[in-house]
Each structure stands twice: as structure tokens, then as C-alpha cells.
Design a protein around this motif. Structure first.
Motif, PDB file in Angstrom:
ATOM      1  N   ASP A 145       0.823  -1.235  -0.126  1.00  0.00           N
ATOM      2  CA  ASP A 145       0.029  -0.019  -0.022  1.00  0.00           C
ATOM      3  C   ASP A 145       0.793   1.321  -0.017  1.00  0.00           C
ATOM      4  O   ASP A 145       1.599   1.424   0.968  1.00  0.00           O
ATOM      5  CB  ASP A 145      -0.957  -0.107   1.180  1.00  0.00           C
ATOM      6  CG  ASP A 145      -2.184  -0.907   1.020  1.00  0.00           C
ATOM      7  OD1 ASP A 145      -2.099  -1.841   0.112  1.00  0.00           O
ATOM      8  OD2 ASP A 145      -2.784  -1.350   2.187  1.00  0.00           O
ATOM      9  N   GLY A 146       0.624   2.198  -1.082  1.00  0.00           N
ATOM     10  CA  GLY A 146       1.516   3.384  -1.089  1.00  0.00           C
ATOM     11  C   GLY A 146       2.881   3.038  -1.504  1.00  0.00           C
ATOM     12  O   GLY A 146       3.534   4.262  -1.515  1.00  0.00           O
ATOM     13  N   LYS A 165      -4.329   0.201  -3.782  1.00  0.00           N
ATOM     14  CA  LYS A 165      -3.676   1.180  -3.057  1.00  0.00           C
ATOM     15  C   LYS A 165      -2.156   1.038  -3.367  1.00  0.00           C
ATOM     16  O   LYS A 165      -1.263   1.924  -2.878  1.00  0.00           O
ATOM     17  CB  LYS A 165      -3.849   1.227  -1.413  1.00  0.00           C
ATOM     18  CG  LYS A 165      -5.074   1.295  -1.042  1.00  0.00           C
ATOM     19  CD  LYS A 165      -5.567   1.477   0.592  1.00  0.00           C
ATOM     20  CE  LYS A 165      -6.729   1.707   1.027  1.00  0.00           C
ATOM     21  NZ  LYS A 165      -6.753   1.612   2.384  1.00  0.00           N
TER      22      LYS A 165
END
Length: 353
Positions: A145-146, A165
Motif C-alpha cells: 500500500d502506497g 492502494k
């Protein structure tokens, strides 16, 4: 360096055993380098062979419950213990695995347990890595995520849908961010291992390990293997933008592309970031270079002609963009592509049926 190689049901036997073997080969090479290989060997940080010999890559094959797993062909994949037998590790790796009946990596209890354990190890400071479909396990752990990451090219769209994400990058061979490493392709465990060796022991040690294994120490990006335009087929906007770039005038800018699509520059940037994790400029460059790859497979086309057809007024700028995108010069790509084509034709001639 304490390494956990994690096996799940469907893990590729060659990948799990191959990782353990490659780290073992590296250990043996560091302890007794081939004659002449140690002379003058040093990496970017100034690491000498005698210093590198103090490094040891100690791999253990584990599963969630400590029991043997079954590989995609039904063979037993022995393990040496469970995840919970390891109080700590410096590196944990997940390999490619068989896909489910839906054509996607499965989500089993064992995989969810593995994901939770990987998150815990990462929080403790461990380096976490995955190859091919193993990247989906890291996705389940929330570790992507990210963060910039990659996966095998033919699972790109499915990965993006499951883990929106994640900062998925199209067509690259290796991505690392915040102690999380991902590679693409069923055999990219070789790239994963060499990346770890390069990271921990230096470029020259990784090169020596690759030479002893007769492998490429610097992998080619996946986009040279994927069908041209594969990623753009996911959305009508990408397809339209691709056609504008292919048939547009040389020197098309990001502003010009936005105008042709009847979008503001900000909207185009946002949409491309959402769809491909690329800026408009990077998208334009990729489409041009993918087009160039096709044109270079025609022997009669000169590099200068290809550059002009792909929207580059200056051959130097084209060569620079081509190397940055593919890792090869246009001439090297042509030789590489022609060699692959000759190999395919030779196999067809040997086995026409």
C-alpha cells in the motif's frame, strides 16, 4: 544474514529450492572465489572480497504450519520448520505459485497467516521480497500500500484490481521501496536473489554470483517481453491516448496530449497516475519506445528512421529514452530480438507439428 524462504501450497519447487541453492552458491563462491576473480574485486562501497567473505546468506525453507507443501505438479515440497519457529529473520521471501481455478493467486488460510507474519517481520526491520504471484501475498499483508512495486506482466491488471492502494509500476523487472522488494515472472526469483545479494554484499559480489550461476546480473524490464500495448488495453482512455501518440506529430507534449483528449493537464495527470502510475510524459515515452521496439524488428529500418517515426526529432534523445526504458541500445535490442526470433524459428523447424 538469516533468510526465510516461505513455501505455500502451489509454490514452485524450482523457485523455493533455487533460491536456497543460489544463496548457497554465493556462500561457496565468497569462501573460495575462482582463481583471479578475487583480484581487485570491490563494489561501489569499497567492499573487498576478504570483507565480503564475512557475509553469509543462511536460508531456511519454512511454511505456515511447518508441514511439507505440494507444488503445482503434485510433488512434495519439503520444509525445515514453521514460520513460528523463527523468532526473527533479516529477509523473508515468497516465490511464485500456481493460480486458482479463476486464474488468480489463491487466498488461503495459510497465505493469510503468512501475510500477517510478513507484516510483523517487516515491522521488526526485516527486508521482505516476493517474485511473480508471490507479490500477491505481500499485497494481502498490506506491505505494498502506497509503495512502488511490480508483478508478473500477465497478472498486472488483476493485481491492480485486488490491491488498488499499491503503486504498481508497469513493465519493470525489480522494484524496492521501504525494505519491500518485488519482481515479476515465474523465474524472476533469480532477479530477486541477485538483488538481495547486490543490496547486502555489493554489485561485484552479485555479479560474481551471477557469473558462477551463468545468469544475467542485471535483468531486462518485463515490457520487452509483454505484448505491445498490453497495459493500455485496460481502459479506453489509454487506448485513445496511445493512438494519438502513435499517429501524432513529432514532439507531442503532455499539454498537447491533454488537449487532443479534451482534458485539462491536471485531469490527464491524475487519470494516468490512477491507471498506470505514470506521468503523461512517461506515458508518451513508453508508447513511443514500445512502437520503436516493433519497428526495430524490421531489418531494413534504420535507427534514425525509427526515431523519426516514433516522434523524436533528434536521434540522440531517442537513444537516451530507449536505453532508459529497455536497458539496451536500439542496436542491442535489434540483435536481442532477432536472436529470439531465430530461436523460435529453429524450434518450429525442428518440431513443425
Amino acid at each position: 544474514m538469516r533468510i526465510a524462504i516461505i513455501a505455500v501450497d502451489g509454490s514452485m519447487l524450482s523457485a523455493v529450492a533455487g533460491l536456497a541453492d543460489l544463496f548457497w552458491i554465493t556462500n561457496q563462491t565468497l569462501r573460495a572465489p575462482p582463481s583471479g576473480a578475487a583480484r581487485g574485486m570491490r563494489d561501489q562501497a569499497g567492499l573487498r572480497v576478504d570483507e565480503a567473505q564475512t557475509i553469509s546468506f543462511d536460508a531456511t525453507i519454512v511454511s505456515a504450519d511447518g508441514k511439507a507443501r505440494v507444488d503445482p505438479q503434485g510433488r512434495s515440497l519439503p520444509v525445515e520448520g514453521s514460520l513460528h519457529d523463527l523468532d526473527d529473520c533479516d529477509l523473508a521471501l515468497v516465490t511464485g505459485m500456481a493460480l486458482g481455478h479463476d486464474g488468480l493467486p489463491p487466498v488461503s488460510d495459510a497465505i493469510l497467516q503468512t501475510a500477517a507474519w510478513l507484516e510483523k517481520m517487516h515491522n521488526r526491520g526485516a527486508l521482505i521480497g516476493a517474485a511473480c504471484a508471490g507479490t500477491f501475498v505481500l499485497g494481502e499483508a498490506g506491505l505494498l500500500d502506497g509503495r512502488r512495486c511490480t508483478t508478473t506482466w500477465w497478472l498486472h491488471h488483476a493485481f491492480k484490481q485486488r490491491f488498488p492502494k499499491a503503486q504498481l509500476v508497469w513493465g519493470t523487472a525489480v522494484e524496492e521501496q521501504d525494505r519491500v522488494v518485488t519482481t515479476g515472472g515465474p523465474l524472476s526469483w533469480v532477479d530477486l536473489a541477485l538483488h538481495v545479494i547486490r543490496r547486502e554484499a555489493g554489485a561485484d559480489v552479485a555479479r560474481l554470483a551471477a557469473d558462477m550461476s551463468v545468469a544475467d546480473s542485471v535483468p531486462l524490464p518485463q515490457l520487452v517481453y509483454a505484448p505491445r500495448g498490453f497495459v493500455n488495453a485496460a481502459d479506453p482512455l489509454l487506448l485513445q491516448a496511445e493512438q494519438i501518440i502513435r499517429h501524432g506529430r513529432p514532439g507531442l507534449s503532455a499539454e498537447g496530449l491533454a488537449k487532443a483528449l479534451n482534458l485539462s493537464g491536471r485531469t490527464l495527470h491524475r487519470r494516468l497516475t490512477e491507471l498506470t502510475n505514470e506521468s503523461p510524459k512517461a506515458f508518451i515515452t513508453r508508447v513511443r519506445i514500445e512502437t520503436a521496439c516493433v519497428l526495430l524488428e524490421t531489418p531494413s529500418a534504420s535507427v534514425k528512421q525509427v526515431a523519426l517515426k516514433c516522434g523524436y526529432r533528434e536521434e540522440t534523445a531517442f537513444r537516451r529514452a530507449f536505453i532508459q526504458t529497455t536497458g539496451m541500445t536500439p542496436a542491442d535490442y535489434r540483435r536481442w530480438s532477432n536472436g529470439r526470433q531465430r530461436g523460435v524459428l529453429a524450434r518450429l523447424e525442428d518440431d513443425p507439428g
